[in-house]
Design a protein around this motif. Structure first.
Motif, PDB file in Angstrom:
ATOM      1  N   ASP A  90      95.662  72.434  64.111  1.00  0.00           N
ATOM      2  CA  ASP A  90      96.199  73.957  63.994  1.00  0.00           C
ATOM      3  C   ASP A  90      96.176  74.714  65.387  1.00  0.00           C
ATOM      4  N   GLY A  91      95.784  74.001  66.449  1.00  0.00           N
ATOM      5  CA  GLY A  91      95.839  74.772  67.781  1.00  0.00           C
ATOM      6  C   GLY A  91      94.742  75.528  67.881  1.00  0.00           C
ATOM      7  N   ALA A  92      93.464  75.187  67.511  1.00  0.00           N
ATOM      8  CA  ALA A  92      92.361  76.150  67.674  1.00  0.00           C
ATOM      9  C   ALA A  92      91.977  76.043  69.221  1.00  0.00           C
ATOM     10  N   VAL A  93      91.998  74.775  69.745  1.00  0.00           N
ATOM     11  CA  VAL A  93      91.579  74.564  71.085  1.00  0.00           C
ATOM     12  C   VAL A  93      92.715  75.321  72.043  1.00  0.00           C
ATOM     13  N   SER A  94      93.851  75.144  71.873  1.00  0.00           N
ATOM     14  CA  SER A  94      94.889  75.653  72.901  1.00  0.00           C
ATOM     15  C   SER A  94      95.124  77.019  72.889  1.00  0.00           C
ATOM     16  N   GLY A  95      95.079  77.559  71.486  1.00  0.00           N
ATOM     17  CA  GLY A  95      95.320  79.041  70.937  1.00  0.00           C
ATOM     18  C   GLY A  95      94.215  80.001  70.980  1.00  0.00           C
ATOM     19  N   THR A  96      94.381  80.979  70.213  1.00  0.00           N
ATOM     20  CA  THR A  96      93.230  82.017  70.205  1.00  0.00           C
ATOM     21  C   THR A  96      92.840  82.119  68.712  1.00  0.00           C
ATOM     22  N   LEU A  97      93.106  80.981  68.030  1.00  0.00           N
ATOM     23  CA  LEU A  97      92.611  81.097  66.465  1.00  0.00           C
ATOM     24  C   LEU A  97      90.831  81.071  66.582  1.00  0.00           C
ATOM     25  N   GLN A  98      90.170  81.799  65.802  1.00  0.00           N
ATOM     26  CA  GLN A  98      88.874  81.644  65.414  1.00  0.00           C
ATOM     27  C   GLN A  98      88.714  81.113  64.045  1.00  0.00           C
ATOM     28  N   GLN A  99      88.406  79.976  63.991  1.00  0.00           N
ATOM     29  CA  GLN A  99      88.288  79.122  62.519  1.00  0.00           C
ATOM     30  C   GLN A  99      87.227  79.572  61.787  1.00  0.00           C
ATOM     31  N   GLY A 100      87.502  79.781  60.620  1.00  0.00           N
ATOM     32  CA  GLY A 100      86.665  80.315  59.551  1.00  0.00           C
ATOM     33  C   GLY A 100      86.087  81.854  59.562  1.00  0.00           C
ATOM     34  N   LYS A 101      86.811  82.709  60.461  1.00  0.00           N
ATOM     35  CA  LYS A 101      86.271  83.965  60.465  1.00  0.00           C
ATOM     36  C   LYS A 101      86.873  84.702  59.441  1.00  0.00           C
ATOM     37  N   MET A 102      86.278  85.691  59.115  1.00  0.00           N
ATOM     38  CA  MET A 102      86.643  86.402  57.731  1.00  0.00           C
ATOM     39  C   MET A 102      86.240  85.614  56.506  1.00  0.00           C
ATOM     40  N   LYS A 103      85.578  84.709  56.535  1.00  0.00           N
ATOM     41  CA  LYS A 103      85.262  83.868  55.509  1.00  0.00           C
ATOM     42  C   LYS A 103      86.521  83.043  54.756  1.00  0.00           C
ATOM     43  N   SER A 104      87.312  82.721  55.699  1.00  0.00           N
ATOM     44  CA  SER A 104      88.490  82.070  55.519  1.00  0.00           C
ATOM     45  C   SER A 104      88.358  80.347  55.546  1.00  0.00           C
ATOM     46  N   THR A 105      89.172  79.889  54.883  1.00  0.00           N
ATOM     47  CA  THR A 105      89.282  78.316  54.991  1.00  0.00           C
ATOM     48  C   THR A 105      90.088  77.841  56.249  1.00  0.00           C
ATOM     49  N   PHE A 106      89.681  76.800  56.615  1.00  0.00           N
ATOM     50  CA  PHE A 106      90.504  76.193  57.899  1.00  0.00           C
ATOM     51  C   PHE A 106      90.355  74.766  57.865  1.00  0.00           C
ATOM     52  N   ARG A 107      91.240  74.240  58.581  1.00  0.00           N
ATOM     53  CA  ARG A 107      91.489  72.500  58.414  1.00  0.00           C
ATOM     54  C   ARG A 107      91.009  71.906  59.698  1.00  0.00           C
ATOM     55  N   ILE A 108      90.652  70.491  59.505  1.00  0.00           N
ATOM     56  CA  ILE A 108      90.044  69.917  60.541  1.00  0.00           C
ATOM     57  C   ILE A 108      90.720  68.352  60.401  1.00  0.00           C
ATOM     58  N   LYS A 109      90.804  67.791  61.288  1.00  0.00           N
ATOM     59  CA  LYS A 109      91.342  66.154  61.240  1.00  0.00           C
ATOM     60  C   LYS A 109      90.313  65.107  61.722  1.00  0.00           C
ATOM     61  N   LEU A 110      89.821  64.423  60.950  1.00  0.00           N
ATOM     62  CA  LEU A 110      88.619  63.485  61.160  1.00  0.00           C
ATOM     63  C   LEU A 110      89.317  61.958  60.931  1.00  0.00           C
ATOM     64  N   ASP A 111      88.620  61.035  61.346  1.00  0.00           N
ATOM     65  CA  ASP A 111      88.998  59.820  61.386  1.00  0.00           C
ATOM     66  C   ASP A 111      88.894  58.859  60.017  1.00  0.00           C
ATOM     67  N   GLU A 112      88.184  59.587  59.121  1.00  0.00           N
ATOM     68  CA  GLU A 112      87.908  58.829  57.736  1.00  0.00           C
ATOM     69  C   GLU A 112      88.205  59.754  56.719  1.00  0.00           C
ATOM     70  N   ALA A 113      88.327  59.126  55.710  1.00  0.00           N
ATOM     71  CA  ALA A 113      88.520  60.193  54.367  1.00  0.00           C
ATOM     72  C   ALA A 113      87.078  59.847  53.560  1.00  0.00           C
ATOM     73  N   TRP A 114      85.907  59.862  54.308  1.00  0.00           N
ATOM     74  CA  TRP A 114      84.780  59.533  53.528  1.00  0.00           C
ATOM     75  C   TRP A 114      84.214  60.601  52.675  1.00  0.00           C
ATOM     76  N   TRP A 115      84.331  62.043  53.223  1.00  0.00           N
ATOM     77  CA  TRP A 115      83.369  63.016  52.823  1.00  0.00           C
ATOM     78  C   TRP A 115      83.984  63.482  51.495  1.00  0.00           C
ATOM     79  N   LYS A 116      83.423  64.240  50.632  1.00  0.00           N
ATOM     80  CA  LYS A 116      84.041  64.694  49.272  1.00  0.00           C
ATOM     81  C   LYS A 116      83.604  66.132  49.213  1.00  0.00           C
ATOM     82  N   PRO A 117      84.306  66.838  48.218  1.00  0.00           N
ATOM     83  CA  PRO A 117      83.898  68.292  48.064  1.00  0.00           C
ATOM     84  C   PRO A 117      82.758  68.467  47.712  1.00  0.00           C
ATOM     85  N   GLY A 118      81.793  69.624  48.381  1.00  0.00           N
ATOM     86  CA  GLY A 118      80.517  69.752  48.402  1.00  0.00           C
ATOM     87  C   GLY A 118      79.651  69.117  49.472  1.00  0.00           C
ATOM     88  N   ASP A 119      80.323  68.354  50.015  1.00  0.00           N
ATOM     89  CA  ASP A 119      79.424  67.939  51.547  1.00  0.00           C
ATOM     90  C   ASP A 119      79.410  68.769  52.311  1.00  0.00           C
TER      91      ASP A 119
END
Length: 485
Positions: A90-119
């Protein structure tokens, strides 16, 4: 050119393999009129002191036998590992996004689909301030998975800094948290063992003795392992042979390199197994120019940290050459002097001795051979003669004038008993073979109408063995290697 010592009265010529009469004559060895010498006591087929791994394996039972030239084992890994950011989707590094501000959800891409909702996961900061909860099931994307997260904070101004979305950044799971009457549950990671395989090498050696030499009398009587003295050449030849045989096996345990593509004279590949140094290339390797107590302590911390809890089990042996042992002593001596320790034990450094020069003679000196560190870590230095062997170590340190190898320190964790030891030798069952090839002469005297294997007036002795070295977990080992700039 190196100047010969004035003490040498005659330079004895070298020879190899077949021993003939002219070798004995040129060297003036066949002189029965010479007196028996204590030098003969140096020769003993039972001498293993110059072969530390061989001696340890025999004395402490740190060896095992197998029916195969290869062997495998499973090494259990950690039961959890962090996941790695693959891309800044989502361009958090290159842009001016402040991920999670105002109690919002945000996305991140990781190398494995291991974690479940609640982790609840974190980028591993010191204060664990940026804990985030997985809100939705991970969605596969290319080689990784996209997670939807929510920062665990009630502060609307709080956000996750952009640096934690940089590719290569690690995130780890802390725990799983849910609301009342929840039906979902957290993820579980399983650590499957790593399957490892090693193999042994085939070692062979031979010598030849002519019939004329067999009964020749030596200048020096040589004792066997039972203390019986002999003056025939065959006893001397066998003693030299066996000492070289065990020394070569020891060199193989330390220095052998694995290969499949080198062909022998018969066209078959030589299947060579790895020795200590090749196996430890994947362990903790650090190069140094100046050995110090702090360097040793911090280096060993890399081996023990988070793997072995503080306490008595943090014990390790360091194998080094003679000059490395001196450097170790000086490093610990400097540490002890700087901390005032030497002054406390001054009374232990000087004691009385006998001398023709003074009726009240004193002796001073000591040597550090063991270093006890904080948190139970303990290092004991062991001499490895191979690291001092000038027959095979030709790279000389320009500062000290001694082989560079003499200052190498090889750390090996031997914890465990017998076959459970982390380091042990492995022999193939029934691979040890020994025999003579006889002609007109045999090891038992001249051939008298018996069958011969060849027509020459000499006989040969051949020995063969298949063996290798097993290191269960190389991450419990390592090396400090001298490197001059």
């Amino acid at each position: 050119m190196k100047v010969a010592s004035k003490l040498i009265t005659k330079q004895m010529p070298w020879h190899a393999n077949m021993t003939e009469m002219n070798h004995l004559g040129r060297a003036l060895i066949a002189r029965p009129d010479k007196f028996e010498s204590k030098v003969g006591q140096l020769f003993s087929a039972e001498k293993y002191s110059d072969n530390p791994l061989t001696a340890m394996s025999i004395a402490e039972g740190r060896e095992e036998n197998t029916n195969s030239s290869t062997w495998g084992w499973d090494l259990r890994t950690a039961n959890q590992r962090p996941l790695v950011v693959l891309e800044d989707i989502d361009g958090a590094v290159s842009g001016t996004l402040q991920q999670g501000k105002m109690k919002s959800t945000f996305r991140i891409k990781l190398d494995e689909a291991w974690w479940k909702p609640g982790d609840v996961i974190s980028p591993g900061t010191t204060n664990k301030k940026y804990q985030c909860r997985v809100q939705e099931a991970a969605k596969p994307s290319g080689k990784g998975a996209i997670y939807t997260l929510r920062l665990m904070s009630d502060d609307p101004s709080a956000f996750v800094p952009a640096q934690y979305f940089t590719p290569g950044t690690q995130w780890g799971k802390l725990f799983s948290q849910y609301a009342e009457a929840e039906e979902q549950s957290g993820s579980t990671q399983y650590a499957l063992p790593i399957s490892l395989e090693n193999r042994m090498g085939r070692y062979r050696k031979m010598y030849e003795v002519t019939g004329d030499v067999h009964d020749e009398v030596l200048a020096v009587k040589i004792p066997d392992s039972k203390g019986v003295y002999h003056d025939s050449w065959i006893k001397y030849a066998e003693v030299e042979y066996w000492q070289q045989w065990y020394r070569e096996l020891e060199r193989g345990h330390w220095y052998s390199r694995s290969t499949d593509t080198v062909l022998s004279a018969n066209g078959r590949p030589i299947k060579s197994g790895p020795g200590v140094q090749e196996q430890l290339e994947d362990s903790h390797i650090q190069r140094y120019s100046n050995l110090s107590a702090r360097l040793i302590e911090e280096y060993l911390m890399d081996i023990f940290y988070s793997r072995v809890k503080p306490g008595a089990k943090r014990q390790i042996k360091g194998w080094s050459g003679e000059y490395g042992m001196i450097q170790f002593h000086r490093a610990i001596q400097d540490w002890a002097s700087q901390n005032g320790f030497i002054q406390v034990v001054d009374n232990l450094l000087i004691d009385k001795t006998s001398s023709e020069l003074n009726t009240n003679a004193l002796a001073a000196g000591y040597q550090f051979t063991k270093y006890r560190m904080a948190n139970g870590a303990e290092l004991e230095l062991v001499h490895n003669p191979l690291y001092d062997d000038r027959e095979i170590n030709f790279e000389i340190d320009p500062v000290t004038g001694y082989p560079m190898e003499s200052q190498r320190i090889t750390f090996m964790d031997f914890s465990g008993e017998g076959k459970n030891s982390n380091v042990r030798t492995v022999n193939k069952n029934n691979s040890y073979k020994l025999g003579y090839v006889a002609g007109l002469s045999t090891p038992y005297g001249p051939s008298d109408g018996g069958l011969m294997s060849h027509s020459g007036n000499f006989y040969e002795m051949h020995v063969e063995k298949m063996c290798g070295l097993h290191i269960e977990d190389v991450s419990r080992c390592g090396e400090l290697i001298l490197a001059r700039q």
